[in-house]
Design a protein around this motif. Structure first.
Motif, PDB file in Angstrom:
ATOM      1  N   LEU A  53      10.670   2.693  20.281  1.00  0.00           N
ATOM      2  CA  LEU A  53      10.756   4.133  19.998  1.00  0.00           C
ATOM      3  C   LEU A  53      10.039   4.949  21.066  1.00  0.00           C
ATOM      4  CD1 LEU A  53      10.321   4.313  16.142  1.00  0.00           C
ATOM      5  CD2 LEU A  53      12.320   4.875  17.496  1.00  0.00           C
TER       6      LEU A  53
ATOM      7  N   MET B 266       7.651   0.061  17.774  1.00  0.00           N
ATOM      8  CA  MET B 266       6.968   1.199  18.406  1.00  0.00           C
ATOM      9  C   MET B 266       7.198   1.191  19.917  1.00  0.00           C
ATOM     10  SD  MET B 266       5.935   2.939  16.034  1.00  0.00           S
ATOM     11  CE  MET B 266       5.523   4.189  17.212  1.00  0.00           C
TER      12      MET B 266
ATOM     13  N   VAL C 126      10.436  12.951  16.095  1.00  0.00           N
ATOM     14  CA  VAL C 126      10.112  13.567  17.392  1.00  0.00           C
ATOM     15  C   VAL C 126      11.231  13.270  18.397  1.00  0.00           C
ATOM     16  CG1 VAL C 126       8.494  13.556  19.318  1.00  0.00           C
ATOM     17  CG2 VAL C 126       7.642  13.460  16.998  1.00  0.00           C
ATOM     18  N   LEU C 127      11.709  12.019  18.365  1.00  0.00           N
ATOM     19  CA  LEU C 127      12.782  11.611  19.284  1.00  0.00           C
ATOM     20  C   LEU C 127      14.018  12.485  19.091  1.00  0.00           C
ATOM     21  CD1 LEU C 127      13.759   9.526  21.318  1.00  0.00           C
ATOM     22  CD2 LEU C 127      14.359   8.042  19.437  1.00  0.00           C
TER      23      LEU C 127
ATOM     24  N   ALA D   3       7.981   9.055  14.409  1.00  0.00           N
ATOM     25  CA  ALA D   3       8.291   9.002  15.840  1.00  0.00           C
ATOM     26  C   ALA D   3       9.777   9.267  16.063  1.00  0.00           C
ATOM     27  CB  ALA D   3       7.890   7.644  16.417  1.00  0.00           C
ATOM     28  N   VAL D   4      10.605   8.764  15.142  1.00  0.00           N
ATOM     29  CA  VAL D   4      12.045   9.015  15.264  1.00  0.00           C
ATOM     30  C   VAL D   4      12.329  10.507  15.149  1.00  0.00           C
ATOM     31  CG1 VAL D   4      14.267   8.678  14.149  1.00  0.00           C
ATOM     32  CG2 VAL D   4      12.761   6.749  14.482  1.00  0.00           C
TER      33      VAL D   4
ATOM     34  N   ASN E 186       0.846  -1.194   0.000  1.00  0.00           N
ATOM     35  CA  ASN E 186       0.000   0.000   0.000  1.00  0.00           C
ATOM     36  C   ASN E 186       0.880   1.241   0.000  1.00  0.00           C
ATOM     37  OD1 ASN E 186      -1.784   2.006   0.622  1.00  0.00           O
ATOM     38  ND2 ASN E 186      -1.917   1.445   2.788  1.00  0.00           N
TER      39      ASN E 186
ATOM     40  N   LEU F 168      14.119  15.482  17.826  1.00  0.00           N
ATOM     41  CA  LEU F 168      13.826  16.842  18.283  1.00  0.00           C
ATOM     42  C   LEU F 168      14.019  16.942  19.795  1.00  0.00           C
ATOM     43  CD1 LEU F 168      12.612  19.698  17.808  1.00  0.00           C
ATOM     44  CD2 LEU F 168      10.397  18.701  18.306  1.00  0.00           C
ATOM     45  N   ILE F 169      13.510  15.916  20.516  1.00  0.00           N
ATOM     46  CA  ILE F 169      13.646  15.931  21.982  1.00  0.00           C
ATOM     47  C   ILE F 169      15.119  15.923  22.369  1.00  0.00           C
ATOM     48  CG2 ILE F 169      13.162  14.669  24.098  1.00  0.00           C
ATOM     49  CD1 ILE F 169      10.716  13.520  22.668  1.00  0.00           C
ATOM     50  N   ALA F 170      15.901  15.076  21.701  1.00  0.00           N
ATOM     51  CA  ALA F 170      17.323  14.994  22.030  1.00  0.00           C
ATOM     52  C   ALA F 170      17.990  16.353  21.832  1.00  0.00           C
ATOM     53  CB  ALA F 170      17.993  13.938  21.162  1.00  0.00           C
TER      54      ALA F 170
ATOM     55  N   TYR G 275       8.101   5.068   3.817  1.00  0.00           N
ATOM     56  CA  TYR G 275       7.058   6.093   3.801  1.00  0.00           C
ATOM     57  C   TYR G 275       5.661   5.514   3.693  1.00  0.00           C
ATOM     58  CZ  TYR G 275      10.323   9.905   3.671  1.00  0.00           C
ATOM     59  OH  TYR G 275      11.284  10.803   4.007  1.00  0.00           O
ATOM     60  N   SER G 276       5.530   4.190   3.651  1.00  0.00           N
ATOM     61  CA  SER G 276       4.171   3.636   3.650  1.00  0.00           C
ATOM     62  C   SER G 276       3.947   2.826   4.922  1.00  0.00           C
ATOM     63  CB  SER G 276       3.940   2.787   2.404  1.00  0.00           C
ATOM     64  OG  SER G 276       4.941   1.793   2.316  1.00  0.00           O
ATOM     65  N   GLN G 277       4.507   1.621   4.957  1.00  0.00           N
ATOM     66  CA  GLN G 277       4.231   0.769   6.107  1.00  0.00           C
ATOM     67  C   GLN G 277       4.880   1.308   7.383  1.00  0.00           C
ATOM     68  OE1 GLN G 277       5.440  -3.284   5.588  1.00  0.00           O
ATOM     69  NE2 GLN G 277       4.574  -3.886   7.551  1.00  0.00           N
ATOM     70  N   TYR G 278       6.071   1.893   7.252  1.00  0.00           N
ATOM     71  CA  TYR G 278       6.800   2.322   8.452  1.00  0.00           C
ATOM     72  C   TYR G 278       6.772   3.824   8.635  1.00  0.00           C
ATOM     73  CZ  TYR G 278       8.393  -2.442   8.825  1.00  0.00           C
ATOM     74  OH  TYR G 278       8.418  -3.799   8.975  1.00  0.00           O
TER      75      TYR G 278
ATOM     76  N   ILE H 126      14.411   9.657  27.045  1.00  0.00           N
ATOM     77  CA  ILE H 126      15.311  10.790  26.808  1.00  0.00           C
ATOM     78  C   ILE H 126      14.738  12.050  27.443  1.00  0.00           C
ATOM     79  CG2 ILE H 126      16.304  12.234  25.001  1.00  0.00           C
ATOM     80  CD1 ILE H 126      16.989   9.836  23.504  1.00  0.00           C
TER      81      ILE H 126
ATOM     82  N   PHE I 132       4.863   5.687  10.404  1.00  0.00           N
ATOM     83  CA  PHE I 132       4.657   6.175  11.773  1.00  0.00           C
ATOM     84  C   PHE I 132       5.915   6.057  12.636  1.00  0.00           C
ATOM     85  CE2 PHE I 132       2.971   6.275  16.076  1.00  0.00           C
ATOM     86  CZ  PHE I 132       2.354   7.510  15.999  1.00  0.00           C
ATOM     87  N   PRO I 133       6.587   4.894  12.641  1.00  0.00           N
ATOM     88  CA  PRO I 133       7.871   4.845  13.358  1.00  0.00           C
ATOM     89  C   PRO I 133       8.849   5.902  12.850  1.00  0.00           C
ATOM     90  CG  PRO I 133       7.222   2.651  12.699  1.00  0.00           C
ATOM     91  CD  PRO I 133       6.223   3.577  12.113  1.00  0.00           C
TER      92      PRO I 133
ATOM     93  N   SER J  92       0.478   4.458   0.311  1.00  0.00           N
ATOM     94  CA  SER J  92      -0.194   5.711   0.670  1.00  0.00           C
ATOM     95  C   SER J  92       0.753   6.540   1.528  1.00  0.00           C
ATOM     96  CB  SER J  92      -1.469   5.409   1.444  1.00  0.00           C
ATOM     97  OG  SER J  92      -1.159   5.001   2.737  1.00  0.00           O
ATOM     98  N   PHE J  93       0.982   7.748   1.088  1.00  0.00           N
ATOM     99  CA  PHE J  93       1.914   8.617   1.803  1.00  0.00           C
ATOM    100  C   PHE J  93       1.192   9.575   2.739  1.00  0.00           C
ATOM    101  CE2 PHE J  93       5.808   7.557  -0.392  1.00  0.00           C
ATOM    102  CZ  PHE J  93       5.320   6.896  -1.491  1.00  0.00           C
TER     103      PHE J  93
ATOM    104  N   LEU K 275       8.903   1.589   1.437  1.00  0.00           N
ATOM    105  CA  LEU K 275       8.511   0.933   2.686  1.00  0.00           C
ATOM    106  C   LEU K 275       8.512   1.924   3.843  1.00  0.00           C
ATOM    107  CD1 LEU K 275      10.172  -2.557   3.131  1.00  0.00           C
ATOM    108  CD2 LEU K 275       7.785  -1.934   3.401  1.00  0.00           C
TER     109      LEU K 275
ATOM    110  N   SER L 176      -0.770   0.817   9.230  1.00  0.00           N
ATOM    111  CA  SER L 176      -0.395  -0.563   8.881  1.00  0.00           C
ATOM    112  C   SER L 176      -0.150  -1.418  10.115  1.00  0.00           C
ATOM    113  CB  SER L 176       0.850  -0.612   7.994  1.00  0.00           C
ATOM    114  OG  SER L 176       1.086   0.584   7.340  1.00  0.00           O
TER     115      SER L 176
ATOM    116  N   VAL M 160      16.528  19.417  21.831  1.00  0.00           N
ATOM    117  CA  VAL M 160      16.080  20.349  22.874  1.00  0.00           C
ATOM    118  C   VAL M 160      16.800  20.028  24.177  1.00  0.00           C
ATOM    119  CG1 VAL M 160      14.098  21.066  24.252  1.00  0.00           C
ATOM    120  CG2 VAL M 160      13.843  20.719  21.806  1.00  0.00           C
TER     121      VAL M 160
ATOM    122  N   ILE N 198      11.476   7.833  23.515  1.00  0.00           N
ATOM    123  CA  ILE N 198      10.933   9.189  23.598  1.00  0.00           C
ATOM    124  C   ILE N 198      10.735   9.580  25.055  1.00  0.00           C
ATOM    125  CG2 ILE N 198       8.879  10.593  23.138  1.00  0.00           C
ATOM    126  CD1 ILE N 198       8.624   9.245  20.467  1.00  0.00           C
TER     127      ILE N 198
ATOM    128  N   MET O  68       0.771  -0.581  13.098  1.00  0.00           N
ATOM    129  CA  MET O  68       1.842  -0.176  14.004  1.00  0.00           C
ATOM    130  C   MET O  68       1.276   0.192  15.376  1.00  0.00           C
ATOM    131  SD  MET O  68       4.911  -0.181  12.909  1.00  0.00           S
ATOM    132  CE  MET O  68       5.444  -0.959  11.413  1.00  0.00           C
TER     133      MET O  68
END
Lengths: 486, 169
Positions: free
Chosen positions: A136, A133, B152-153, B149-150, A2, B155-157, B140-143, A143, B145-146, A4-5, B138, A70, B159, A140, A72
């Motif tokens: 990660l 997840m 954001v991680l 999240a990286v 899939n 950015l926190i480091a 930019y589609s399935q992964y 840190i 969200f992780p 989708s961006f 991969l 997906s 700051v 988050i 996650m």
């Protein structure tokens, strides 16, 4: 595949609360472009509004089970209730922080931004449906907490706490990562649903690599919740970090760690629970015994509360070791009750302390009643609740945890829990005794309760008593905390 | 056949560079030999049709991490110190040799026992296996969200570093 961006609204709703909280944190950072006077004053309000707004997606999804991105992330009754617990933790943290960080000269907007970032990581942990997840979101929150522990950077104690926490925390993260790698080797996937499938269908259950991976994941997460024997860092870090940060992490990091433990072990490793239940049994028993026994010898209230928080991790582990629905509900109830009684106790520590983290010896609580009757009465309530005496939320929390363990035929664990609770009465009662029955030092001035700190104290004390007298409503809610089976 | 020649030549250079990293006395030379080693590994990845990993190897290891190494060595100015002193870790040499031989034995055992189980003639790789395009899709589609999240991680480091080190507030 899939391709989708663009994230869909349905995907975003699953992680709505953490997205809103993280967005509020970035807004606080952006607001610093304004004059310092305005941005400093605005930061706690932006933080509070962000946390309140995070309840909107929670009520929208309710207890319905949805997955996003997906597979996650996932939201279900358990995730939403844990996120609610974390949002309330954040609101109360802001409540007792405003006064404290002004007194200790830490009044910078980044404080609130980091607290919010940590909360977004904690919430994400409750929603993680994939081990990447889990890792990660753990980073988050970790840190953010490492930096917050060293926030009083002119104080050597705070620096030491931060460095210690960072080094040992990185070590624990390495354990978690290695565990994830081994689980991938055993199951061929790191999605929680996929692992459960592999165990159920392909007979990966007897694979020693998978079991070793599960064990290492438990070690990594056990560090975060300060379970024995991974608790060595707790007293030093809790003592050295700024009190408001200690309070926040003693509840928040614990809740997040337990959320991840419960989801990973009950969904991915749910079918091999006969293998890990005895291990959790032992860890829970050890945690309750070590936490309570060592707490007896402490003379500093911050260290005493640190060991008390280890002991409470043990009681929550009892709920987890039961590995049944009653245990999960009891875990949520316990964390909700613990949040009020523990944050309340820390709010009194902040109120009674003086600039430069002074006045944390238990002796300096002598005659607190004559200096501030309200705070002393509230502290009495919190101490009773932490000891698990009726009619407080602490009693009901222990009651539900122990009854879940009895359902799982863990009589031995319940006996250990009850005995260690008796030990804990001694050191909690000592604080109460010095507050009410000793005379204050001659030069001790009355302490005034003002503003948000007073409101926080009143709210936490009222909630602690309410949960003890009328636990029905929260218990019903906690009953909805079901972890979606993939 | 070409693959075999590439593997033998690059492997030999990589091993030689690896030995040189520990043997030479000057830390700057040591770091430069490590760069040679990284480049050989990158080409070996290319031979295995892992283009993306090869690019990462050059960008991240030979580029960013090595620059960091050199920065630290030059900032601390340890180059002169080490040349004159005797090795403070001399007592650990015997242990290091034993552990190294143990690791070698383990890898050889796995290679020998695993070689028998490999399918003869080798399998065919799917189209654009290991290409940056596929990894990007991969990521930019399935992964996606992780991946976010990286961010954001990080950015926190960032700051966090500013909060802990900035001098005046």
């Amino acid at each position: 595949m899939n391709h989708s961006f663009v994230p869909k609204a349905a995907d975003m709703l699953v992680v709505g609360p953490e997205t809103i909280v993280a967005a509020a944190a970035m807004l606080i950072l952006l607001a610093e472009l304004m004059p310092a006077r305005i941005s400093k004053a605005a930061a706690p309000w932006i933080a509070a509004l962000g946390l309140l707004a995070s309840f909107i997606p929670m009520t929208t999804t309710g207890i319905s089970v949805r997955t996003g991105f997906s597979g996650m992330v996932v939201t279900d009754g358990f995730a939403v209730l844990m996120k609610a617990v974390l949002a309330v933790t954040g609101l109360l943290t802001i409540g007792f922080s405003t006064h404290y960080i002004k007194r200790e000269d830490l009044d910078r907007a980044e404080y609130y931004a980091l607290v919010l970032f940590a909360i977004s990581g904690m919430m994400l942990m409750a929603s993680s449906a994939n081990l990447i997840m889990v890792f990660l979101s753990l980073e988050i929150l970790s840190i953010s907490l490492y930096v917050l522990s060293g926030f009083a950077r002119t104080q050597p104690r705070s620096q030491e706490a931060s460095l210690k926490y960072f080094l040992l925390g990185s070590f624990a993260s390495a354990f978690l990562l290695y565990g994830i790698a081994l689980v991938y080797g055993g199951a061929g996937t790191i999605s929680l649903a996929g692992i459960a499938n592999a165990i159920a269908s392909e007979g990966a259950a007897r694979n020693p690599v998978l079991l070793a991976g599960a064990g290492l994941i438990a070690v990594g997460l056990g560090f975060k919740v300060a379970a024995v024997p991974f608790q060595m860092w707790t007293p030093d870090v809790y003592e050295g970090a700024p009190s408001s940060v200690t309070a926040f992490m003693s509840v928040g990091a614990k809740a997040a760690g337990f959320a991840a433990l419960a989801r990973v072990f009950l969904t991915a490793f749910g079918d091999i629970k006969v293998d890990w239940m005895p291990a959790l049994w032992a860890v829970a028993a050890l945690t309750m015994i070590v936490g309570n026994v060592v707490a007896v010898a402490q003379t500093d209230i911050k260290r005493m509360l640190a060991y008390s928080s280890i002991a409470h991790a043990g009681y929550i582990l009892v709920g987890l070791a039961a590995a049944n629905q009653a245990g999960v509900s009891a875990l949520v109830f316990y964390l909700a009750a613990y949040l009020f009684m523990n944050l309340g106790a820390w709010a009194v520590v902040i109120l009674a302390g003086r600039r430069g983290e002074a006045g944390t010896e238990i002796d300096s609580y002598n005659g607190l009643f004559w200096r501030n009757p309200g705070a002393a009465a509230a502290m009495g309530v919190f101490m009773f609740a932490l000891a698990g005496l009726p009619p407080t939320g602490g009693f009901m929390a222990k009651f539900y945890v122990f009854s879940a363990a009895l359902q799982a035929n863990m009589v031995g664990l319940v006996v250990i829990g009850a005995l260690t609770s008796l030990v804990s009465v001694y050191y909690y009662a000592r604080v109460t005794v010095v507050m009410f029955m000793r005379d204050p030092e001659p030069d001790a001035a009355p302490i005034s309760t003002r503003g948000l700190l007073g409101v926080t104290l009143a709210v936490t004390a009222a909630a602690t008593i309410y949960l003890g007298v009328l636990p029905g409503q929260l218990f019903q809610l906690a009953g909805l905390a079901q972890i979606a089976r993939p | 056949m070409g693959e075999l020649i590439a593997f033998v030549v690059l492997g030999a250079i990589a091993v030689a560079a690896g030995i040189a990293v520990v043997v030479v006395r000057n830390p700057v030379h040591s770091a430069l030999f490590l760069v040679v080693n990284f480049f050989c590994l990158a080409v070996l990845f290319l031979v295995l049709s892992a283009e993306f990993v090869a690019a990462l190897q050059v960008l991240v290891y030979a580029g960013a991490i090595m620059v960091l190494f050199l920065f630290v060595i030059m900032l601390l100015n340890v180059a002169g110190v080490f040349e004159s002193q005797r090795d403070p870790l001399r007592s650990q040499r015997g242990l290091a040799v034993c552990l190294g031989l143990g690791l070698l034995a383990e890898v050889l055992a796995i290679a020998v026992s695993g070689a028998a189980r490999l399918p003869s003639g080798g399998g065919t790789l799917p189209q654009d296996f290991g290409s940056p395009t596929l990894v990007g899709l991969l990521l930019y589609s399935q992964y996606v969200f992780p991946f976010e999240a990286v961010s954001v991680l990080l950015l926190i480091a960032m700051v966090g570093v500013v909060v802990l080190t900035k001098r005046s507030v």
